[in-house]
Design a protein around this motif. Structure first.
Motif, mmCIF file in Angstrom:
data_model
loop_
_atom_site.group_PDB
_atom_site.id
_atom_site.type_symbol
_atom_site.label_atom_id
_atom_site.label_comp_id
_atom_site.label_asym_id
_atom_site.label_seq_id
_atom_site.Cartn_x
_atom_site.Cartn_y
_atom_site.Cartn_z
ATOM 1 N N TYR A 34 26.108 13.123 33.258
ATOM 2 C CA TYR A 34 24.976 12.292 32.868
ATOM 3 C C TYR A 34 24.507 12.660 31.465
ATOM 4 C CZ TYR A 34 24.615 11.177 37.848
ATOM 5 O OH TYR A 34 24.877 10.756 39.125
ATOM 6 N N GLU A 35 24.001 11.668 30.769
ATOM 7 C CA GLU A 35 23.330 11.870 29.490
ATOM 8 C C GLU A 35 21.833 11.730 29.730
ATOM 9 O OE1 GLU A 35 23.058 8.962 25.861
ATOM 10 O OE2 GLU A 35 24.988 10.040 25.758
ATOM 11 N N VAL A 36 21.077 12.722 29.286
ATOM 12 C CA VAL A 36 19.649 12.765 29.599
ATOM 13 C C VAL A 36 18.837 12.911 28.315
ATOM 14 C CG1 VAL A 36 17.832 13.948 30.910
ATOM 15 C CG2 VAL A 36 20.185 13.870 31.814
ATOM 16 N N GLN A 37 17.895 12.005 28.135
ATOM 17 C CA GLN A 37 16.957 12.075 27.010
ATOM 18 C C GLN A 37 15.758 12.920 27.418
ATOM 19 O OE1 GLN A 37 16.921 10.352 23.758
ATOM 20 N NE2 GLN A 37 15.306 11.889 23.506
ATOM 21 N N LEU A 38 15.444 13.934 26.605
ATOM 22 C CA LEU A 38 14.301 14.794 26.885
ATOM 23 C C LEU A 38 13.092 14.357 26.070
ATOM 24 C CD1 LEU A 38 16.080 18.283 26.870
ATOM 25 C CD2 LEU A 38 15.576 16.815 28.836
ATOM 26 N N ALA A 39 11.919 14.641 26.611
ATOM 27 C CA ALA A 39 10.694 14.249 25.928
ATOM 28 C C ALA A 39 10.576 14.903 24.559
ATOM 29 C CB ALA A 39 9.481 14.607 26.795
ATOM 30 N N VAL A 44 20.750 15.750 26.145
ATOM 31 C CA VAL A 44 21.641 16.754 26.738
ATOM 32 C C VAL A 44 22.587 16.086 27.716
ATOM 33 C CG1 VAL A 44 19.991 18.644 26.461
ATOM 34 C CG2 VAL A 44 19.989 17.290 28.577
ATOM 35 N N ILE A 45 23.619 16.836 28.070
ATOM 36 C CA ILE A 45 24.582 16.414 29.077
ATOM 37 C C ILE A 45 24.369 17.270 30.321
ATOM 38 C CG2 ILE A 45 27.023 16.302 29.685
ATOM 39 C CD1 ILE A 45 26.192 14.165 27.698
ATOM 40 N N ALA A 46 24.270 16.630 31.467
ATOM 41 C CA ALA A 46 24.127 17.331 32.744
ATOM 42 C C ALA A 46 25.326 16.996 33.622
ATOM 43 C CB ALA A 46 22.838 16.932 33.441
ATOM 44 N N LYS A 47 25.901 18.011 34.222
ATOM 45 C CA LYS A 47 27.103 17.848 35.040
ATOM 46 C C LYS A 47 26.853 18.417 36.422
ATOM 47 C CE LYS A 47 31.966 19.289 35.189
ATOM 48 N NZ LYS A 47 33.062 19.975 34.466
ATOM 49 N N THR A 48 27.347 17.729 37.446
ATOM 50 C CA THR A 48 27.244 18.221 38.813
ATOM 51 C C THR A 48 28.547 17.970 39.543
ATOM 52 O OG1 THR A 48 25.877 18.204 40.825
ATOM 53 C CG2 THR A 48 26.352 16.063 39.819
ATOM 54 N N SER A 49 28.870 18.805 40.500
ATOM 55 C CA SER A 49 30.100 18.651 41.275
ATOM 56 C C SER A 49 29.904 17.624 42.373
ATOM 57 C CB SER A 49 30.511 19.993 41.895
ATOM 58 O OG SER A 49 30.816 20.938 40.897
ATOM 59 N N LEU A 50 30.986 16.964 42.739
ATOM 60 C CA LEU A 50 30.939 15.979 43.815
ATOM 61 C C LEU A 50 31.213 16.609 45.174
ATOM 62 C CD1 LEU A 50 32.783 12.984 42.126
ATOM 63 C CD2 LEU A 50 30.349 13.179 42.657
ATOM 64 N N ALA A 51 31.472 17.898 45.204
ATOM 65 C CA ALA A 51 31.708 18.627 46.449
ATOM 66 C C ALA A 51 30.989 19.956 46.360
ATOM 67 C CB ALA A 51 33.200 18.835 46.677
ATOM 68 N N ASP A 52 30.888 20.631 47.497
ATOM 69 C CA ASP A 52 30.260 21.948 47.525
ATOM 70 C C ASP A 52 31.259 22.971 46.998
ATOM 71 O OD1 ASP A 52 28.660 24.120 48.004
ATOM 72 O OD2 ASP A 52 29.085 24.201 50.156
ATOM 73 N N LEU A 53 31.079 23.368 45.732
ATOM 74 C CA LEU A 53 31.989 24.314 45.086
ATOM 75 C C LEU A 53 31.188 25.546 44.685
ATOM 76 C CD1 LEU A 53 33.935 21.871 42.711
ATOM 77 C CD2 LEU A 53 34.457 22.461 45.094
ATOM 78 N N PRO A 54 31.056 26.521 45.567
ATOM 79 C CA PRO A 54 30.236 27.696 45.258
ATOM 80 C C PRO A 54 30.687 28.386 43.978
ATOM 81 C CG PRO A 54 30.856 27.678 47.578
ATOM 82 C CD PRO A 54 31.647 26.593 46.914
ATOM 83 N N ARG A 90 24.673 17.776 23.882
ATOM 84 C CA ARG A 90 25.514 16.583 23.733
ATOM 85 C C ARG A 90 26.260 16.649 22.403
ATOM 86 N NH1 ARG A 90 25.297 11.586 21.209
ATOM 87 N NH2 ARG A 90 26.323 9.874 22.332
ATOM 88 N N VAL A 91 27.529 16.283 22.428
ATOM 89 C CA VAL A 91 28.357 16.248 21.223
ATOM 90 C C VAL A 91 28.735 14.793 20.968
ATOM 91 C CG1 VAL A 91 30.474 17.036 20.123
ATOM 92 C CG2 VAL A 91 29.256 18.553 21.702
#
Length: 294
Positions: A34-39, A44-54, A90-91
């Motif tokens: 995701y691309e996220v605009q901060l106040a 920034v870029i936010a990344k999350t896994s699609l599975a439970d990957l400890p 973000r680049v």
């Protein structure tokens, strides 16, 4: 909680800034990006896994920090992470060019020369049990590269695809011969290199600054030919120029091109684990080529 709400909450907690909004801009089988605009004005870029990957987020953050610490190849700055989310700078994207590819070759040579404590060593602060895509990947220091590559990069995935019935016993024996002959076919002894570890073309980010940045590492101490072989696996723009520039800075050992299938075998077995029989032929072909080149 919706994924969007979880995104905004995670980014706020990690950055200490209020997200204005976020939108999905990428991802694949293993993650969402995701691309996220901060106040405060940053994006920034936010990344999350699609599975439970400890441990996946801490492993990736540690890998980016370790690669960046070499001062060789550009990587996104890590803003922070929690168990589920990684937030990075973000680049701005750009287009591939011959000049950027040549710089990538020189940058990779410098990155590899920065070294690692041992073959199989994880990044400082990174867990021994990491991930490559959705597949588990063990990083434990080994005495030499053949031992490391056999015990941590071939045998675990080979056992799994045999146990799951994806490869037959006779096919597995062909690939196991590579492990038996690794000391013979590995080429000249080299010191541990600081590797990206999953360097297919999709993990090269061509940026607006005219450089090729590296993203999504599975970083560890390994053999420098592995990163170069990975770039050859699915193709990369202007790869011939990148390899030529690398070779000018840090000449590769004789026979390195013949060893490309050997180093690709790891990622091909990972693909057999993740995607099944469709990659079995490629893995077997790589094993046969590695043995024939010896």
């Amino acid at each position: 909680m919706t994924r969007h709400a979880a995104l905004l909450e995670a980014v706020a907690g990690i950055t200490g800034d209020r997200p204005v909004d976020g939108r999905r801009v990428g991802g694949g089988d293993a993650s969402e990006i995701y691309e996220v605009q901060l106040a405060g004005g940053d994006v920034v870029i936010a990344k999350t896994s699609l599975a439970d990957l400890p441990g996946a987020m801490v492993a990736e953050a540690a890998g980016l920090d370790w690669l960046g610490a070499a001062g060789a190849v550009p990587v996104p700055a890590v803003r922070g992470h929690d168990d589920s989310w990684l937030v990075m700078a973000r680049v701005e994207p750009g287009r591939p060019s011959r000049a950027a590819a040549e710089q990538l070759g020189r940058d990779l040579a410098a990155l590899h020369a920065a070294g690692a404590p041992a073959f199989g060593a994880p990044p400082p602060g990174g867990p021994a049990d990491a991930w490559v895509g959705l597949a588990p990947m063990r990083n434990e220091p080994s005495a030499d590269w053949p031992e490391f590559f056999a015990t941590q990069r071939i045998e675990p995935y080979l056992r799994r695809v045999v146990d799951e019935g994806t490869l037959s016993a006779s096919e597995s024996r062909e690939i196991a011969r590579v492990c038996d002959r690794l000391p013979e076919i590995a080429g000249p002894v080299e010191p541990p290199a600081r590797l990206h570890g999953d360097l297919w073309g999709g993990n090269v980010h061509w940026a607006a600054d005219g450089r090729a940045w590296l993203v999504d590492p599975a970083a560890h101490g390994g053999h420098r030919e592995t990163d170069l072989a990975s770039l050859h696996l699915f193709g990369c723009p202007h790869l011939d120029r990148a390899v030529a520039a690398y070779h000018e800075v840090a000449p590769l050992a004789p026979g390195w091109a013949d060893r490309i299938p050997l180093h690709q075998l790891f990622l091909l077995l990972v693909h057999v684990v993740l995607f099944g029989r469709s990659y079995a032929g490629s893995a077997l072909s790589a094993a046969r080529s590695a043995l024939a080149a010896a």
